[in-house]
Design an enzyme around this catalytic site. Structure first.
Site, PDB file in Angstrom:
ATOM      1  N   ASP A  65       9.592  -6.947  -3.356  1.00  0.00           N
ATOM      2  CA  ASP A  65       9.153  -6.667  -2.718  1.00  0.00           C
ATOM      3  C   ASP A  65       8.813  -8.515  -2.672  1.00  0.00           C
ATOM      4  OD1 ASP A  65       6.761  -7.249  -1.694  1.00  0.00           O
ATOM      5  OD2 ASP A  65       6.232  -5.309  -1.780  1.00  0.00           O
ATOM      6  N   LYS A 113      24.886   0.832   3.045  1.00  0.00           N
ATOM      7  CA  LYS A 113      26.502   1.198   3.802  1.00  0.00           C
ATOM      8  C   LYS A 113      27.465   1.137   2.962  1.00  0.00           C
ATOM      9  CE  LYS A 113      29.502  -1.049   7.333  1.00  0.00           C
ATOM     10  NZ  LYS A 113      29.938  -1.851   6.323  1.00  0.00           N
ATOM     11  N   ALA A 132      10.677   2.604   7.990  1.00  0.00           N
ATOM     12  CA  ALA A 132       9.183   2.923   7.901  1.00  0.00           C
ATOM     13  C   ALA A 132       9.656   2.594   9.860  1.00  0.00           C
ATOM     14  CB  ALA A 132       8.596   2.294   7.288  1.00  0.00           C
ATOM     15  N   ASP A 185      13.130 -11.865  -1.600  1.00  0.00           N
ATOM     16  CA  ASP A 185      12.359 -11.902   0.145  1.00  0.00           C
ATOM     17  C   ASP A 185      13.682 -10.894   0.949  1.00  0.00           C
ATOM     18  OD1 ASP A 185      12.961 -12.215   3.302  1.00  0.00           O
ATOM     19  OD2 ASP A 185      12.050 -14.072   2.802  1.00  0.00           O
ATOM     20  N   TYR A 238      23.548   1.454  12.109  1.00  0.00           N
ATOM     21  CA  TYR A 238      24.884   1.683  11.837  1.00  0.00           C
ATOM     22  C   TYR A 238      25.152   3.571  11.841  1.00  0.00           C
ATOM     23  CZ  TYR A 238      24.484  -2.467   9.347  1.00  0.00           C
ATOM     24  OH  TYR A 238      25.209  -4.171   8.504  1.00  0.00           O
ATOM     25  N   ARG A 268      -8.209  -3.796   9.010  1.00  0.00           N
ATOM     26  CA  ARG A 268      -7.696  -3.161   9.622  1.00  0.00           C
ATOM     27  C   ARG A 268      -9.351  -2.511   9.632  1.00  0.00           C
ATOM     28  NH1 ARG A 268      -1.493  -0.716   7.575  1.00  0.00           N
ATOM     29  NH2 ARG A 268      -2.086  -1.429   5.799  1.00  0.00           N
ATOM     30  N   TYR A 314       5.559  -7.630  16.560  1.00  0.00           N
ATOM     31  CA  TYR A 314       5.180  -6.030  15.301  1.00  0.00           C
ATOM     32  C   TYR A 314       6.011  -4.723  16.286  1.00  0.00           C
ATOM     33  CZ  TYR A 314       3.924  -2.550  11.978  1.00  0.00           C
ATOM     34  OH  TYR A 314       3.482  -1.349  11.013  1.00  0.00           O
ATOM     35  N   GLY A 373       1.761  -8.074  -0.384  1.00  0.00           N
ATOM     36  CA  GLY A 373       1.296  -6.633  -1.385  1.00  0.00           C
ATOM     37  C   GLY A 373       0.795  -7.314  -2.663  1.00  0.00           C
ATOM     38  N   PHE A 376       1.093  -1.562   0.103  1.00  0.00           N
ATOM     39  CA  PHE A 376      -0.141   0.025  -0.578  1.00  0.00           C
ATOM     40  C   PHE A 376       0.660   1.213   0.143  1.00  0.00           C
ATOM     41  CE2 PHE A 376      -2.029   2.751   3.278  1.00  0.00           C
ATOM     42  CZ  PHE A 376      -2.789   3.687   2.109  1.00  0.00           C
TER      43      PHE A 376
HETATM   44  P1  NAD Z   1       1.765  -3.544   3.191  1.00  0.00           P
HETATM   45  O1  NAD Z   1       1.413  -4.941   3.926  1.00  0.00           O
HETATM   46  O2  NAD Z   1       0.924  -3.356   1.879  1.00  0.00           O
HETATM   47  O3  NAD Z   1       3.009  -3.024   2.949  1.00  0.00           O
HETATM   48  C1  NAD Z   1       3.855  -3.997   2.808  1.00  0.00           C
HETATM   49  C2  NAD Z   1       4.677  -4.907   1.843  1.00  0.00           C
HETATM   50  O4  NAD Z   1       6.020  -5.202   1.962  1.00  0.00           O
HETATM   51  C3  NAD Z   1       4.401  -5.852   1.195  1.00  0.00           C
HETATM   52  O5  NAD Z   1       4.001  -5.406  -0.642  1.00  0.00           O
HETATM   53  C4  NAD Z   1       4.942  -6.943   1.444  1.00  0.00           C
HETATM   54  O6  NAD Z   1       4.258  -7.876   0.137  1.00  0.00           O
HETATM   55  C5  NAD Z   1       6.093  -6.291   1.443  1.00  0.00           C
HETATM   56  N1  NAD Z   1       7.245  -7.805   2.842  1.00  0.00           N
HETATM   57  C6  NAD Z   1       6.681  -8.472   3.614  1.00  0.00           C
HETATM   58  N2  NAD Z   1       7.822  -9.103   3.854  1.00  0.00           N
HETATM   59  C7  NAD Z   1       8.661  -8.433   2.737  1.00  0.00           C
HETATM   60  C8  NAD Z   1      10.165  -9.237   2.839  1.00  0.00           C
HETATM   61  N3  NAD Z   1      10.377  -9.863   4.157  1.00  0.00           N
HETATM   62  N4  NAD Z   1      10.832  -8.640   1.958  1.00  0.00           N
HETATM   63  C9  NAD Z   1      10.181  -8.537   0.732  1.00  0.00           C
HETATM   64  N5  NAD Z   1       8.759  -8.183   1.369  1.00  0.00           N
HETATM   65  C10 NAD Z   1       8.433  -7.811   2.113  1.00  0.00           C
HETATM   66  O7  NAD Z   1       1.959  -2.379   4.140  1.00  0.00           O
HETATM   67  P2  NAD Z   1       1.873  -1.084   4.205  1.00  0.00           P
HETATM   68  O8  NAD Z   1       0.480  -0.352   5.159  1.00  0.00           O
HETATM   69  O9  NAD Z   1       2.416  -0.755   2.279  1.00  0.00           O
HETATM   70  O10 NAD Z   1       3.082  -0.710   5.197  1.00  0.00           O
HETATM   71  C11 NAD Z   1       4.531  -0.544   4.580  1.00  0.00           C
HETATM   72  C12 NAD Z   1       5.221   0.363   5.890  1.00  0.00           C
HETATM   73  O11 NAD Z   1       4.790   1.189   6.474  1.00  0.00           O
HETATM   74  C13 NAD Z   1       5.976  -0.918   7.004  1.00  0.00           C
HETATM   75  O12 NAD Z   1       6.940  -1.345   7.222  1.00  0.00           O
HETATM   76  C14 NAD Z   1       4.341  -1.124   7.791  1.00  0.00           C
HETATM   77  O13 NAD Z   1       5.128  -1.143   9.173  1.00  0.00           O
HETATM   78  C15 NAD Z   1       5.146   0.975   7.822  1.00  0.00           C
HETATM   79  N6  NAD Z   1       3.362   1.211   8.658  1.00  0.00           N
HETATM   80  C16 NAD Z   1       2.453   1.348   7.771  1.00  0.00           C
HETATM   81  C17 NAD Z   1       1.195   2.732   8.584  1.00  0.00           C
HETATM   82  C18 NAD Z   1       0.005   2.268   8.289  1.00  0.00           C
HETATM   83  O14 NAD Z   1      -0.942   3.210   8.271  1.00  0.00           O
HETATM   84  N7  NAD Z   1      -0.372   1.191   6.513  1.00  0.00           N
HETATM   85  C19 NAD Z   1       1.419   2.796  10.132  1.00  0.00           C
HETATM   86  C20 NAD Z   1       2.847   2.627  10.493  1.00  0.00           C
HETATM   87  C21 NAD Z   1       3.614   1.810  10.567  1.00  0.00           C
HETATM   88  N1  UDP Z   2     -11.537  -1.695  14.557  1.00  0.00           N
HETATM   89  C1  UDP Z   2     -12.559  -2.472  15.419  1.00  0.00           C
HETATM   90  N2  UDP Z   2     -13.101  -3.095  13.648  1.00  0.00           N
HETATM   91  C2  UDP Z   2     -12.075  -3.782  13.248  1.00  0.00           C
HETATM   92  C3  UDP Z   2     -10.947  -3.392  12.514  1.00  0.00           C
HETATM   93  C4  UDP Z   2     -10.352  -3.155  13.856  1.00  0.00           C
HETATM   94  O1  UDP Z   2     -13.468  -1.531  15.925  1.00  0.00           O
HETATM   95  O2  UDP Z   2     -12.536  -4.556  12.411  1.00  0.00           O
HETATM   96  C5  UDP Z   2     -10.371  -1.351  15.581  1.00  0.00           C
HETATM   97  C6  UDP Z   2      -9.247  -2.167  16.051  1.00  0.00           C
HETATM   98  O3  UDP Z   2      -9.744  -2.863  18.025  1.00  0.00           O
HETATM   99  C7  UDP Z   2      -8.216  -0.744  16.726  1.00  0.00           C
HETATM  100  C8  UDP Z   2      -8.705   0.488  16.361  1.00  0.00           C
HETATM  101  O4  UDP Z   2      -9.866  -0.521  15.434  1.00  0.00           O
HETATM  102  O5  UDP Z   2      -9.134  -0.416  18.149  1.00  0.00           O
HETATM  103  C9  UDP Z   2      -7.740   0.183  14.718  1.00  0.00           C
HETATM  104  O6  UDP Z   2      -7.425  -0.858  14.487  1.00  0.00           O
HETATM  105  P1  UDP Z   2      -6.197  -1.149  12.950  1.00  0.00           P
HETATM  106  O7  UDP Z   2      -6.290  -2.531  12.637  1.00  0.00           O
HETATM  107  O8  UDP Z   2      -6.496  -0.331  11.756  1.00  0.00           O
HETATM  108  O9  UDP Z   2      -4.774  -0.447  13.685  1.00  0.00           O
HETATM  109  P2  UDP Z   2      -4.160  -0.327  15.185  1.00  0.00           P
HETATM  110  O10 UDP Z   2      -4.297   1.373  15.028  1.00  0.00           O
HETATM  111  O11 UDP Z   2      -4.450  -0.952  16.070  1.00  0.00           O
HETATM  112  O12 UDP Z   2      -2.394  -1.092  14.435  1.00  0.00           O
END
Ligand code: NAD
Ligand code: UDP
Length: 322
Positions: free
Chosen positions: A32, A108, A117, A59, A162, A189, A148, A37, A12
């Site tokens: 990826d 590096k 991220a 990976d 690093y 989510r 996580y 994804g 995403f």
């Molecule tokens: P996502 O699942 O859509 O994207 C993660 C991507 O990483 C996927 O395409 C997946 O295939 C790839 N991936 C996972 N493990 C891998 C590996 N071992 N090797 C290669 N690719 C791998 O999730 P996202 O929401 O786009 O999140 C992206 C990043 O942002 C993550 O690091 C997540 O922790 C961070 N993040 C996202 C949010 C959010 O609200 N979306 C909030 C906080 C942090």
């Molecule tokens: N949540 C919910 N119903 C759902 C999915 C999530 O009430 O079907 C709640 C979840 O328990 C959390 C909040 O919505 O309190 C945000 O959840 P999300 O999984 O989006 O992200 P989080 O911030 O918890 O990582």
């Protein structure tokens, strides 16, 4: 032309970053393993037949080989939604620990600037509110979310190691809940779940009594914040999020209104260690990056709904396609 590697680039957020860096004139290498994804997220970049975009299926917990120079490494690979990392606990720990190690080693070797991220989850179930970057957090290491949260905390620690011991230029973004087009409709989510349920006319599943809060940011604001952070000289972690806080119950009601759905709300058990409150303090981003969110929730949700209307199979679309 700057050359930039984005791990997790088919996810995403990663796919929106690929778009932004292509638009900024970079050559982008998107790496990826597609575990969470989707190649559809980057299909439009292939269709441009642009030599500046390359996809590498790999990976990143294994040694990463990239030929030629690199200017920037953005490490976004990781399962990110609670149901993903509960289903993939070992992969989540490995990509946060081993994957971050490999991506830093690559940065590096290439003398590239590295951006991690990270996440608001490093604050766990916070005991200060709103959360400033100086808060050390309240994380249960052995709880279900620990895979996580601790992986990301380790990732921040090794990034700073690093930086301090190898002199790698590093940036750390702590991302708060972000939404927008290309979220997986079944990633569990709150927003994708509620929008899909509302569009299907199913009850919206609010966990607990819905009094827990989140602060949702639109993806374009996040991408702007990340770009500014990467190009800045700020090495301390920076929160990027929208401080507009809402309870989950109100959020569900807002989505029902927005979609014009006749759905009701049902209440289900609150998952273990679900944070009670979450709101970013964005003073550091305002002062050091001159960044603040520009898209409010009404506008962001309207844009996101357009995507969900085309992505969610409803009984109407199902009967058309069958
Ligand atoms: P996502 O699942 O859509 O994207 C993660 C991507 O990483 C996927 O395409 C997946 O295939 C790839 N991936 C996972 N493990 C891998 C590996 N071992 N090797 C290669 N690719 C791998 O999730 P996202 O929401 O786009 O999140 C992206 C990043 O942002 C993550 O690091 C997540 O922790 C961070 N993040 C996202 C949010 C959010 O609200 N979306 C909030 C906080 C942090
Ligand atoms: N949540 C919910 N119903 C759902 C999915 C999530 O009430 O079907 C709640 C979840 O328990 C959390 C909040 O919505 O309190 C945000 O959840 P999300 O999984 O989006 O992200 P989080 O911030 O918890 O990582």
């Amino acid at each position: 032309m700057p050359r930039t590697l984005i791990t997790g680039g088919a996810g995403f957020l990663g796919s929106h970053l690929c778009d932004r860096f292509i638009a900024e004139g970079h050559e982008v290498l998107c790496m990826d393993n597609l575990i969470t994804g989707n190649p559809d997220n980057i299909a439009h970049l292939f269709e441009r037949d642009d030599e500046r975009f390359t996809f590498i299926k790999h990976d990143v917990t294994n040694y990463i080989h990239v030929g030629g120079d690199l200017d920037y490494v953005l490490h976004f690979a990781s399962p990110a939604s609670p149901i993903d990392y509960l289903k993939l606990p070992i992969q989540t720990l490995k990509v946060g620990a081993l994957g971050t190690h490999k991506a830093l080693g690559l940065a590096k070797a290439k003398n590239a600037r590295f951006l991690l991220a990270s996440t608001s989850e490093v604050y766990g179930d916070p005991q200060t509110h709103p959360q400033k970057e100086t808060y050390w957090g309240n994380v249960n290491p052995i709880g279900p979310r620990g895979v996580y949260d601790e992986a990301k905390r380790f990732a921040e620690a090794i990034t700073m190691a690093y930086n301090r011991y190898h002199g790698v230029e590093t940036r750390i973004v702590r991302i708060f809940n972000t939404y927008g087009p290309r979220m997986r409709i079944d990633d569990g989510r709150a927003l994708p779940t509620f929008m899909s349920q509302a569009l299907r006319g199913d009850p919206l599943t609010v966990y607990g009594d819905g009094s827990q809060t989140r602060s949702f940011q639109y993806v374009d604001d996040l991408v702007e914040g990340i770009y500014r952070l990467l190009m800045s000289s700020v090495e301390e972690p920076v929160n990027i999020g929208n401080p507009d806080e809402i309870t989950i119950k109100e959020f569900a009601e807002e989505i029902i209104r927005l979609t014009g759905s006749s759905s009701t709300i049902t209440y289900e058990e609150l998952p273990k260690d679900d944070p009670q409150v979450r709101q970013p303090d964005i003073t550091r981003a305002r002062e050091r990056l001159q960044w603040a969110p520009a898209v409010d929730r009404a506008e962001g949700l309207a844009r996101t709904l357009d995507y969900f209307r085309s992505a969610v199979p409803t009984s109407d679309t199902a009967s058309v396609s069958s």
